[in-house]
Structure formats: C-alpha cells, structure tokens
Enzyme design. Sequence first.
Site, short mmCIF file in Angstrom:
data_model
loop_
_atom_site.label_atom_id
_atom_site.label_comp_id
_atom_site.label_asym_id
_atom_site.label_seq_id
_atom_site.Cartn_x
_atom_site.Cartn_y
_atom_site.Cartn_z
N TYR A 36 -2.32 0.50 8.45
CA TYR A 36 -1.87 0.33 10.01
C TYR A 36 -1.58 1.46 10.55
O TYR A 36 -0.68 2.45 10.71
CB TYR A 36 -0.34 -0.11 9.33
N TRP A 40 4.27 0.52 14.62
CA TRP A 40 4.88 -0.98 14.51
C TRP A 40 6.29 -0.79 14.70
O TRP A 40 7.14 0.01 14.51
CB TRP A 40 4.60 -1.30 13.05
N TYR A 88 -8.20 -1.51 13.16
CA TYR A 88 -7.36 -2.34 12.75
C TYR A 88 -7.58 -3.64 13.42
O TYR A 88 -8.17 -3.83 14.61
CB TYR A 88 -5.87 -2.08 13.19
N GLY A 174 8.43 -10.53 10.12
CA GLY A 174 8.24 -9.28 9.33
C GLY A 174 7.69 -9.93 8.01
O GLY A 174 7.01 -8.84 7.14
N ASP A 176 5.16 -11.83 6.83
CA ASP A 176 4.28 -12.61 7.23
C ASP A 176 3.75 -13.83 6.40
O ASP A 176 3.53 -14.71 6.86
CB ASP A 176 2.77 -11.49 7.19
N GLU A 411 3.68 0.19 -0.58
CA GLU A 411 4.12 -0.85 0.38
C GLU A 411 5.13 -1.89 -0.18
O GLU A 411 6.04 -2.03 0.27
CB GLU A 411 3.00 -1.69 1.08
#
Length: 439
Positions: A36, A40, A88, A174, A176, A411
């Site tokens: 990323y 964001w 990205y 958020g 996904d 993550e």
Amino acid sequence: MVSAGDAKMKGLIERAKEVLNRNWRGSYTVPSATLYPHQWSWDSGFIAIGYSHYNQERAQKELISLFKGQWKNGMLPHILFNPEEKGYFPGPELWQIELSKYAPKGVLTSGITQPPVHAKAALYIYENGRDREGALRFLREIFPKLLAFHRYLYRERNPFNEGLVYIRHPWESGMDNSPVWDLPLKGITVPAELLPSYRRKDLQHVPISERPTDEEYDRFLYLLHIFKECDYNESKIFKESPFIIQGNLFNAILHSSNKALYQIAELLKEDTEEIGSWIDKTGEAFNQKLWDEEDGFYYVFDMKQKKHIKACTAAGFVPLFGGLPSKEQAEKLYKTLNKECFCRIHSNCFAVPNYDVCEEGFSPENYWRGPIWINMNWLIYKGLKDYGNLEYATYVKNSIIELVRMGGFYEYYDPFTGKGHGTKDFSWTAALLIDVLME
Ligand code: DGY
C-alpha cells in the site's frame, strides 16, 4: 527499578516507532511500503492516534495531508495517490475522478470513502498533545474539514434522512472481502465487456490464499465502472448500483466520531446543534435498524434487498466503541463475544477473529475472512473498557500485545497459530500497539 516485563514493552514500543519511521514519507505515512504505497484514509486516522503519544507534529501533519484530497462536496477519499508511485492497482487512471465536478484540482485520489475515524483521531491529538496551543490551532484548521466530511455523509449517503449512512463499495467498509459481502457480491453479474483488462499488483507481494479472489476483484472493478458511468453523482449511484449497504462498522465509527466532533466544537466554541442532532438520530436509528433482538447482534442492512445480512463478523461488536448498545444489549454482545467460536477466554485461539471460526466461510489466513486485525481488536478493546467490562477488555488488549510480540508487525494474524499474514511492517498495527502500551 525497571522490570523485565517493562523493558520488553519498551523494546516493543521502540520497534513500533521504527516501523512508522520507515513508512513515513515526509508529510504522511504509507500503510505498507510494498503493498500500500500511497496514503489511505482510515489507516491515517489510526496512525495519527499512535503518533499522538510521542510526535504531535507528525500526528497533525498526517491528517492535514489527508484532507488535501478532500472533494469539494466534502467527501474524503479512501486513497490519496503519490503520482511518483506506480506499484499499486487500481491507480488514478482507473478512478478518473475528473468525471466528477467535485473532484479536487491538482490532487490524485480514489472516488470512494472509508470509515470516518478522523474526528476521533483529532481529539486524541488534542488530548495527548504536549503543545496544547498548537493542538488548538490544529483543531481550528481541521474542524471545518471534518464537519464538511460528516455533512457530506449525512447529505449524500442518507437518502431517507434516517440517520444511517450507506456505503457503496466493499472497500468503503474497510473490510474488503468480509464474508458479509458474499451475498450482495454474488448477486452481481459482471458484463465481461465492461471490465478493463487488468493485472493485479497485490499478488506480487502477498499469496492469493491471503487476498481476495479474482471474482471478487472483477466485482470491485465493475462497481467502480458504475460510479464513473454516473459521473460520481451520488443520487444516480444510489439508483444504479447493486451494492448499497448501511454498515454496522461504518456507522458505529461515525457515531463515535460525531461525539468527538461535538467535543471539538465545544472546545472551539463553535455551534454544536447540527452535530448533536446527528448523534441523536444515528444513535436511535442504529439500534432500531441494525440490532437483531433475537440474535443479540448488530448486522448490516442491505438497502437493495431490504434486509439484514446475517453474518457474524467482529464489526458487530464495534458499536460498543460508539457507545451505542444499552446495558442489556451489551450483555448480549458479551455472550456472543465470549463464545468458543469467537475465541473466548481460555479457548485454544486468540481473540478476536474477524469472523466466527465455526462458520464454513471462515479462513484463518485470508484477509478479512477470519484473521485477527489489530484495528478491530483495538476498537473492541476501547469499547469494552468504556462499558466497564475490564476483564474482557484486558483479554483483548493482551491479545494485541501478544500477537505483535510473537509475530511482528503484520497486517493480520491467524487466530489459531498467531502467525502473521498479509504485508509486514504494517503501520496501523504499530500505531495502535503504541496506543495500548502508552495510554
Ligand atoms: C486493497 O488494495 O486491498 C485496499 O484495501 C483497497 O483500498
């Protein structure tokens, strides 16, 4: 004397700061240098909360930078692109935000939003700030932008004036590829000729077993196509798009941020009436429309199918963070949270998996389909603490610390093994760990 435990925690805080230092780009922080590489929206909110404990200037810059991408109608986009960065997908050329008359000039952004955690983050910055005068100046600068964002949500995403805001893309939630979106996404037939030919870049960094499927990606991109067909006009999108959902996570965070915004308005001696009316309206509608008394749980409401989507995800506990449930409702939520399938205290897994581990669609390693996310744990932890459920709050807090200590700054984490998945050196994992260790 410093105990061995304290020294370990200090070491962990230092490592977390190093992650944020590596991801800092001068005026904002990327969630991850590889997967990323832009700014964001809700990531920056959580990241600013971490910085607020030890670097007020960076915390303020993080939010100020993000709001540079705000649209003229108040929408805060979910990505603010760095034009130099090509690694990205989907990038600005696919979003084509110039189709909207509200798109900002000279800034590249996406055309969707994300959970509005920013007013809450701004209040953290004020409360933790050593330079109170500087913090007040910052609040004065950011308050009109926050207000414009919340006004956009109530004006454009609240078509029947119910006080519940809808999302129009799974990325806006958020979460996904959460199992909660399986039903609405399956109902979408994607006309192949309308899809751009594309190559996913996320799979260069993370195996497909930990990411959304190609079928999901096709649907994500098809929704984007609809937004462009509608020139990003919200009332057209509301009519045309098959995915219109009043989310439990989004509205719970909005409610909590409304309360923070109210406090900020008071500090600045600004008018609070409008914000107060949002708090009343959303508080009531949330409990009326998203609560299921029989299941004792908060679901999302599908506005196209006109019904709840009955999937139990960790998002259903986040209304605690918004202060939404009554005492009785909270007791019911604790019961579900304290089930074997949500990794209760003394079970064989870590709390809180993002999806009921006994469900068929559960995966311990795939993105939002089951692994533990530190931001979700953090929201639930804060909510439990506010409600005075200290035993469970401590359990969730310890799970945050233990997962990071064992596995590093990932993550997301497998609830059974604690193994980290997705990208490593993930910014909000570092930032929120700092918050729980320094609060
Ligand atoms: C991603 O790329 O997975 C993001 O969550 C979409 O914003």
